[in-house]
Design an enzyme around this catalytic site. Structure first.
Site, short mmCIF file in Angstrom:
data_model
loop_
_atom_site.label_atom_id
_atom_site.label_comp_id
_atom_site.label_asym_id
_atom_site.label_seq_id
_atom_site.Cartn_x
_atom_site.Cartn_y
_atom_site.Cartn_z
N CYS A 108 0.88 -1.17 0.00
CA CYS A 108 0.00 0.00 0.00
C CYS A 108 0.92 1.21 0.00
O CYS A 108 1.50 1.54 1.03
CB CYS A 108 -0.91 0.01 1.22
SG CYS A 108 -1.91 1.52 1.32
N CYS A 111 -0.76 4.40 2.20
CA CYS A 111 -0.80 4.36 3.67
C CYS A 111 -0.31 2.99 4.10
O CYS A 111 0.85 2.68 3.88
CB CYS A 111 -2.19 4.71 4.21
SG CYS A 111 -3.58 3.97 3.33
N SER A 112 -1.16 2.18 4.69
CA SER A 112 -0.73 0.83 5.08
C SER A 112 -1.92 -0.12 5.08
O SER A 112 -2.08 -0.92 5.99
CB SER A 112 -0.06 0.87 6.46
OG SER A 112 -0.89 1.57 7.37
#
Lengths: 206, 101, 100
Positions: A108, A111-112
């Site tokens: 990603c 972000c995560s």
């Protein structure tokens, strides 16, 4: 005596940080305002702690041993996982399958994003600047840092989890596991193999 | 940050502290109850700028983003937060001391 | 799932706009051309949700890009691919970026 009510944890004894001060204040304000309760927060932490890569491993092992389930998983991974009894909430999930020709890896960059309802919280490296920056440009080099050296004739497919979907990799079933039960196979499916930075473990040599 | 030059992927892993798990829970509960969206959190995280990624840890950034969104939503005011944070810090020097429960 | 034959692919170009604020279109893909891998249905626009507006429903597509079409000669391996989910308002029709 604050320590009487929860187990001793080393992090409780460090000097209070500004962020921790904010966390306590925000939490107590939300409880005071009736937005949530201490019990609800405790239950949410327990639910998150209960999620682990073992959940995803069970899904992968079933896909390896059940043709119909594999087809259902590739069609709608969230629905198939829910049918196995996993609580995915509103998660939308896509399963991508490794083969002799194709290797998939998830990142990603924004972000995560991570299939936390199925695999638990992401590892620290998944949230790192290095992994998020480099995986879309030099995936083979990144994978080699994880000890995964892909043959030249295998195509790499990077999946950037940019919006509403989450991803799980179905690694290749290891050789030498014919006739194994789904339970035994699940022990070979690691977290990293479901992100795509590793293969599933080889069966132990007897 | 996709495609930008960066160093070797760090492989060390830390155990999540209780306060980090609580931040995570507040994120899930606050968004689940409709007080903010994950996109609203990401907007604040991005507005912090690139420096924040280097100077703050993951959950330090997240609690700041959650707080910003809760104030924007009118759940509580900056004044209430300030007074509560002072009260919390007065309880003692460590996280364990400062938690009431 | 089989890749569509090159001639069957629907090619789309990601708009190269660089507005400030919260968008979910990665900067490294802006101005790049890929093909539709699958249609995911409609989702609320995160550009609205980020600012506490009701999200307008917008189609979301998974677009597949060849590394050579994203990174040019700097690509690690030209025929490896990157898939990303892109909201339809960021996409416009395009020709194949390279000879099939």
């Amino acid at each position: 005596m604050p320590h009487d009510h929860h187990p001793h944890r080393p992090d409780d004894d460090h000097a209070l940080t500004y962020a921790q001060q904010m966390e306590i204040a925000v939490r107590e304000l939300l409880i005071a305002k009736g937005v949530t309760t201490a019990a609800e927060i405790t239950a949410q932490i327990a639910a998150m702690d209960a999620r682990s890569p073992a959940n995803g491993a069970a899904v992968v092992a079933r896909a390896w041993t059940d043709r119909d389930f594999r087809a259902a998983l590739l069609e709608d991974a969230a629905e198939a996982s829910r049918a196995m009894g996993f609580d995915l909430g509103p998660l939308r999930l896509i399963a991508v399958e490794n083969t002799a020709e194709v290797h998939n890896v998830i990142v990603c960059t924004l972000c995560s994003c991570y299939p936390r309802n199925l695999l638990g919280l992401p590892p620290d490296w998944y949230k790192s600047r290095a992994y998020r920056s480099r995986t879309v440009k030099e995936p083979r080099k990144v994978l080699s840092e994880f000890g995964l050296h892909l043959p030249e004739d295998v195509q790499v497919r990077v999946h950037d989890s940019t919006a509403d979907m989450r991803y799980i990799v179905i690694p290749q079933r290891p050789a030498g596991t014919d006739g194994w039960s789904a339970k035994d196979l699940a022990a070979l499916v690691t977290r990293d193999s479901m992100i795509g930075t590793a293969q599933a473990k080889a069966p132990p040599v007897l | 940050m996709g495609g930008l030059p960066a160093g070797v992927v760090p492989q060390d892993q830390h155990d999540f502290a209780l306060w980090e798990k609580r931040v995570d829970a507040l994120m899930v509960l606050g968004s689940g109850k409709g007080h903010f969206t994950v996109d609203g959190l990401r907007r604040v995280l991005e507005d912090m700028g690139a420096d924040a990624f280097e100077t703050m840890t993951y959950y330090e950034r997240w609690i700041a983003a959650i707080n910003q969104n809760l104030i924007e939503a009118g759940v509580y005011t900056t004044d209430e937060l300030g007074r509560k944070m002072t009260e919390v810090a007065a309880r003692g020097p460590t996280y364990g001391d400062a938690c009431r429960d | 799932m089989a890749m569509p034959a090159v001639t069957d692919r629907t090619y789309l170009r990601v708009r190269a706009d660089m507005p400030p604020g919260h968008v979910r279109t990665p900067a490294y893909l802006r101005g790049k051309t890929g093909w539709v891998e699958r249609d995911l249905g409609v989702f609320p626009n995160p550009e609205d949700l980020a600012y506490r507006h009701k999200g307008r429903m917008i189609p979301l597509l998974r677009v597949r890009f060849a590394m050579k079409d994203v990174w040019g000669s700097a690509a690690e391996r030209p025929d490896d691919t990157i898939d990303a989910e892109i909201y339809a308002h960021w996409l416009e029709p395009a020709e194949a970026p390279h000879a099939p």
